[in-house]
Design an enzyme around this catalytic site. Structure first.
Site, mmCIF file in Angstrom:
data_model
loop_
_atom_site.group_PDB
_atom_site.id
_atom_site.type_symbol
_atom_site.label_atom_id
_atom_site.label_comp_id
_atom_site.label_asym_id
_atom_site.label_seq_id
_atom_site.Cartn_x
_atom_site.Cartn_y
_atom_site.Cartn_z
ATOM 1 C CB CYS A 86 8.963 -13.937 -4.186
ATOM 2 S SG CYS A 86 9.721 -12.974 -5.263
ATOM 3 C CG HIS A 199 5.851 -10.521 -2.772
ATOM 4 N ND1 HIS A 199 6.901 -10.956 -1.848
ATOM 5 C CD2 HIS A 199 6.875 -10.049 -4.121
ATOM 6 C CE1 HIS A 199 7.980 -11.143 -2.464
ATOM 7 N NE2 HIS A 199 7.920 -10.561 -3.990
ATOM 8 C CD GLU A 201 4.387 -11.650 1.382
ATOM 9 O OE1 GLU A 201 3.669 -12.535 1.098
ATOM 10 O OE2 GLU A 201 5.554 -11.446 0.542
#
Lengths: 223, 292
Positions: A86, A199, A201
């Site tokens: 990001c 993202h 994650e």
């Protein structure tokens, strides 16, 4: 797996954003992660992740104030695996137009620009771009030796951003995403640097697969 | 429909329990929030919202343990709200593993906290929740403390102010519709979604997949928060353990009764319905997979 805990990853703490989800994802795929702003720990790590949520200018100021700018550049120069997520991707670029012009780390040539307020046909565009969106292979590109290697073309990833990167060289573009008619570069690969605007994650199983493949690439490199 | 819309299960939590009321009152205990959260993650939730719904009364959010357990096993964005009063409160829940925070009471009492928090944690981390009640004259006013406290603030101007202060998203809850299963308040959602340029999450009233489709198209919402229809589907199709020590009203759970107004559906069914009706969302038409 042998002992993946032998692999140490430094997650850069520069007082911005949520580092914990990155740490959790690393742990989930068996990487031993340390959240740190200590340049010695960073240089000793097998791999580094630069996460980040927030504004570009403030983030660069924090990197400078915490004396992290040069350790990061030095680490990348070692050729060891480096991941930007990001804002961590955006900071790798030469500059950003977010709240005035700001210089970035200059690892990737190009600029970070804002989504337009309107679509090509004049419709309103919601900014930030928040939510799930597809990542596509640019023509002639494959994901074979990248952390995206196990993903399907058009896989969904989670995005939260108002700005997107425009690399000078098309060669570094690993994936492309369309938001309201803007085709933007959603991940890059340049030598040892992998970075994504989305993202992983926060992108459920497909996102964790990226961490898993990245861990695999680190392992191949250090053995 | 050019954009991918989001379906976000909202879990209202009181102490250790997932609860659900009507108009945010008359709470029924439904079970352990983590069990529901895991199920929603597996079936294709795009994000999750945890609301500590008694926090405002005690002026503190007590979800830290539940948040950190969730964050270790659920890899989609988690928004946490309820009782967050200060920058320090926000930092604490982010540290526990939340990705975003939702502010209502604190934002109304002290709007500067929006600006301050957006600067410190990034705009996209700050969701402002507006709880609206339609007045007899047709105006919508904002309330706090789960619709208990009157503020006299008109919601449209408040929404615009919140956007200017740097919030990344708005969650608009119709207290009138909340828990009723009679559909979202389309007029309320549309009025705000068409006036701001940040994403709007519609909340309160979903009883069927059609209601969700309606608020995304006619109400122009970017995302829909969904509660009862998902919770009841989980209870009906999974064995929910009822702990002897559970505080609160567990009679409903023991009886395993449905709730007449709503049609329980799971996230896969909602996504499939939306996909068939030409919405873009995280759904793989080839496999029916919602969690790639």
């Amino acid at each position: 797996m042998d002992n993946p805990n032998d692999i140490t990853v430094a997650i850069i703490d520069y007082e911005t954003g949520n580092l914990f989800s990155v740490e959790h994802a690393c742990e989930y795929v068996g990487l031993s992660a340390a959240i740190t702003s200590d340049s010695t720990v960073i240089m000793d790590a097998d791999a580094v992740i630069l996460p980040g949520v927030g504004a570009f200018g403030g983030a660069m100021e924090n990197l400078k104030r915490l004396d992290l700018e040069f350790p990061l550049k030095d680490f990348i120069a070692t050729g060891k695996p480096f991941m930007g997520v990001c804002l961590g991707l955006q900071l790798l670029f030469s500059e950003s137009e977010e709240f005035g012009r700001h210089k970035g780390l200059g690892i990737i040539e190009g600029a970070v620009v804002r989504f337009p307020a309107q679509t090509a046909v004049g419709g309103p565009v919601k900014v930030p771009h928040i939510g799930w969106n597809r990542i596509h292979k640019p023509s002639g590109k494959d994901w074979d030796n990248s952390p995206l290697r196990n993903l399907n073309e058009g896989e969904f990833m989670y995005f939260v951003h108002s700005y997107y990167p425009e690399p000078l060289s098309k060669d570094v573009i690993l994936s492309i995403t369309d938001y309201e008619g803007v085709q933007f570069c959603s991940s890059i690969s340049q030598k040892n640097v992998f970075a994504c605007q989305f993202h992983p994650e926060k992108s459920a199983k497909a996102g964790l697969e990226i961490y898993k493949q990245w861990a695999g690439l680190i392992k191949t490199r250090i053995i | 429909m050019a954009k991918n819309i989001r379906i976000i299960p909202r879990l209202d939590i009181k102490g250790p329990n997932l609860v659900k009321g009507i108009h945010l009152e008359g709470l029924r205990v439904l079970g352990k929030p983590e069990c529901f959260a895991r199920y929603y993650y597996e079936t294709g939730a795009d994000e999750l919202i945890y609301m500590d719904i008694v926090a405002s009364l005690y002026e503190r959010n007590s979800l830290h343990d539940i948040i950190s357990r969730t964050a270790k096993e659920i890899f989609i964005p988690l928004t946490v709200g309820g009782g967050l009063r200060t920058i320090e409160d926000i930092r604490e829940v982010l540290k526990a593993g939340a990705d975003k925070v939702s502010l209502n009471t604190a934002a109304i009492k002290n709007p500067e906290i929006i600006e301050d928090a957006a600067r410190k944690f990034g705009s996209s981390t700050i969701v402002v929740s507006i709880e609206a009640i339609r007045q007899p004259d047709g105006k919508y006013l904002a309330y706090t403390d789960n619709g208990r406290e009157y503020t006299g603030i008109e919601v449209l101007s408040w929404a615009k102010q919140v956007e200017d202060l740097g919030a990344g998203e708005l969650m608009i809850t119709s207290i009138d519709r909340e828990g009723t299963g009679t559909g979202y308040d389309i007029a309320l959602t549309g009025m705000i979604a068409n006036a701001v340029s940040i994403p709007v999450i519609a909340c309160g009233g979903s009883g069927t997949s059609e209601h969700i489709a309606q608020v995304l198209s006619d109400g122009n919402a970017d995302a829909a928060a969904v509660a009862s229809i998902l919770h009841y589907e989980f209870i009906m199709n999974n064995s929910v353990e009822i702990e002897a020590g559970n505080e609160g009203n567990v009679e409903f759970l023991r009886s395993r009764r449905g709730f007449s107004k709503i049609k329980p559906v799971n996230l896969r069914e909602i996504k499939e319905y939306l996909y068939r009706n030409n919405f873009k969302c995280r759904y793989n038409a080839m496999t029916g997979e919602t969690n790639g």
